[in-house]
Design a protein around this motif. Structure first.
Motif, short mmCIF file in Angstrom:
data_model
loop_
_atom_site.label_atom_id
_atom_site.label_comp_id
_atom_site.label_asym_id
_atom_site.label_seq_id
_atom_site.Cartn_x
_atom_site.Cartn_y
_atom_site.Cartn_z
N ALA A 1 20.01 4.66 83.93
CA ALA A 1 20.29 3.28 83.56
C ALA A 1 21.16 3.21 82.30
O ALA A 1 22.05 2.36 82.20
CB ALA A 1 18.99 2.52 83.34
N ASP A 2 20.91 4.10 81.34
CA ASP A 2 21.69 4.11 80.09
C ASP A 2 23.11 4.61 80.30
O ASP A 2 24.07 4.06 79.76
CB ASP A 2 21.00 4.99 79.05
N GLN A 3 23.24 5.68 81.08
CA GLN A 3 24.51 6.40 81.13
C GLN A 3 25.48 5.93 82.21
O GLN A 3 26.68 6.17 82.10
CB GLN A 3 24.25 7.90 81.29
N PHE A 4 24.95 5.27 83.22
CA PHE A 4 25.83 4.90 84.32
C PHE A 4 25.70 3.41 84.64
O PHE A 4 24.94 3.01 85.52
CB PHE A 4 25.57 5.77 85.55
N GLY B 1 20.99 5.62 73.59
CA GLY B 1 21.43 4.32 74.09
C GLY B 1 22.87 4.34 74.56
O GLY B 1 23.28 5.18 75.35
N THR B 2 23.65 3.40 74.04
CA THR B 2 25.05 3.28 74.47
C THR B 2 25.88 4.50 74.11
O THR B 2 26.90 4.77 74.75
CB THR B 2 25.70 2.03 73.86
N GLU B 3 25.45 5.26 73.10
CA GLU B 3 26.18 6.48 72.72
C GLU B 3 26.21 7.49 73.85
O GLU B 3 27.14 8.30 73.97
CB GLU B 3 25.55 7.12 71.49
N THR B 4 25.17 7.47 74.72
CA THR B 4 25.11 8.46 75.80
C THR B 4 26.24 8.28 76.80
O THR B 4 26.59 9.21 77.53
CB THR B 4 23.76 8.38 76.54
N ARG B 5 26.82 7.08 76.85
CA ARG B 5 27.91 6.84 77.81
C ARG B 5 29.16 7.63 77.44
O ARG B 5 30.02 7.87 78.30
CB ARG B 5 28.21 5.34 77.90
N ARG B 6 29.26 8.01 76.18
CA ARG B 6 30.38 8.86 75.78
C ARG B 6 30.31 10.20 76.52
O ARG B 6 31.34 10.76 76.92
CB ARG B 6 30.34 9.09 74.27
#
Length: 337
Positions: free
Chosen positions: A17-20, A301-306
């Motif tokens: 959910a966080d990463q994608f 959180g949103t940092e994991t999308r990097r």
């Protein structure tokens, strides 16, 4: 029938959910065939058997099970794993390497928030901000304690970096923002010219510890680095120095650290500990010169999308037949986390 390679996302539900988000899933779907169910947290459910037989690419992250011989046998066409997190140690196996499966990780992307956290901690350590905040709860309106933790300020400081890793290199570069800073680096595998280019000076650990105002650890957790900071090393640190550990708890001898910090002579800022978390009875919880954070320096959180973006970038290169930016080979695990 789709001509795109079959792919599957394997990680726990919260990480997925966080990463994608929809944007990243849409980008991924433009490169691979995700089928009706793009994600799973288990490779052992019978319902996935037919799907696994056709899977060529896995995108993994926190919660991926080990890719052992039994699971690999269920994925005979698997040829690449793009890990959307840092270390791959928890899930790779000898069988995976033996099959020649391509592996990448998100360690470079994960290094960014850790280095940012560390640099912020170094700046605050120069002001003794964390420790003085703890002291304020004791002294309250009596500000006479301000000078009790050593000289304050960030000009002309000596910062010691243990480990010229991805994160260590970034920290060396970031501290150049401080005026008249001296940055010493200890790493037996580092190239002195590369260290110098980043703004540091390569020295031995024995040279670094007695002169550094802040010592920050960025070495990998290996058998050879376990308890690399123990009684002798802690005692050699200068009075009022700060030890920062955002790497792995096993690098520091916890019993020795408890004893040294109990004297009040040095400060410790620990984002990682051994064990993790510390047992409730640890004296480190009650010492005002010890700051404990719950392993938050890395991507959250949103940092994991990097890290997802980095994996998607390499997947795109892989499908285009280009060299990968973050490939991991078996030999790398001997020197990296």
């Amino acid at each position: 029938m789709s001509l795109k390679p079959q792919a599957l996302l394997v990680m726990n539900s919260g990480t997925f959910a966080d990463q994608f988000d929809s944007t990243r899933l849409e980008r991924l779907a433009g490169m691979v065939d995700l089928g009706d169910e793009p994600w799973t947290d288990s490779l052992d459910v019978p319902e996935l058997a037919e799907r696994l037989e056709e899977v060529e690419i896995l995108l993994t992250s926190w919660g991926v099970p080990q890719l052992n011989a039994e699971r690999l046998e269920r994925m005979p066409k698997l040829r690449a794993v793009f890990h959307c997190a840092g270390t791959v140690r928890s899930f790779v196996s000898e069988e995976l390497w033996d099959r020649g499966i391509t592996v990448t990780n998100g360690a470079d992307a994960n290094a960014i928030p850790v280095a940012e956290f560390t640099f912020a901690s170094i700046v605050l350590a120069g002001k003794k901000a964390h420790v003085l905040a703890n002291d304020a709860r004791t002294f309250r309106a009596d500000w006479s304690y301000i000078g009790d933790r050593g000289e304050l300020g960030n000009i002309g400081r000596v910062v010691g970096v243990i480990g010229f890793s991805r994160i260590g290199r970034r920290v060396v570069q970031l501290v150049q923002q401080l005026q008249d800073v001296t940055c010493l680096v200890s790493d037996p595998h580092a190239d002195p010219l590369e260290v110098a280019a980043a703004g540091g000076t390569l020295v031995t650990l024995q040279e670094l510890l007695p002169v550094s105002d802040v010592v920050t650890i960025h070495a990998p957790a290996l058998p050879s680095t376990r308890n690399m900071i123990s009684t002798a090393e802690l005692q050699s640190m200068k009075d009022h120095a700060t030890l920062i550990n955002t790497a792995r708890g096993s690098l520091v001898d916890t019993a020795a650290l408890e004893k040294e910090c109990a004297t009040g002579r040095i400060t410790a800022l620990l984002d990682v500990t051994e064990p993790e978390p510390l047992p409730a009875e640890s004296t480190l919880y009650s010492l005002p010169n010890v700051i404990l954070t719950p392993h938050i320096a890395g991507s959250l959180g949103t940092e994991t999308r990097r890290m997802s973006d980095a994996a998607l970038d390499d997947l795109e290169r892989y499908l285009a037949g280009k060299d990968l930016l973050a490939q991991v080979v078996h030999a790398d695990l001997g020197l990296s986390a």
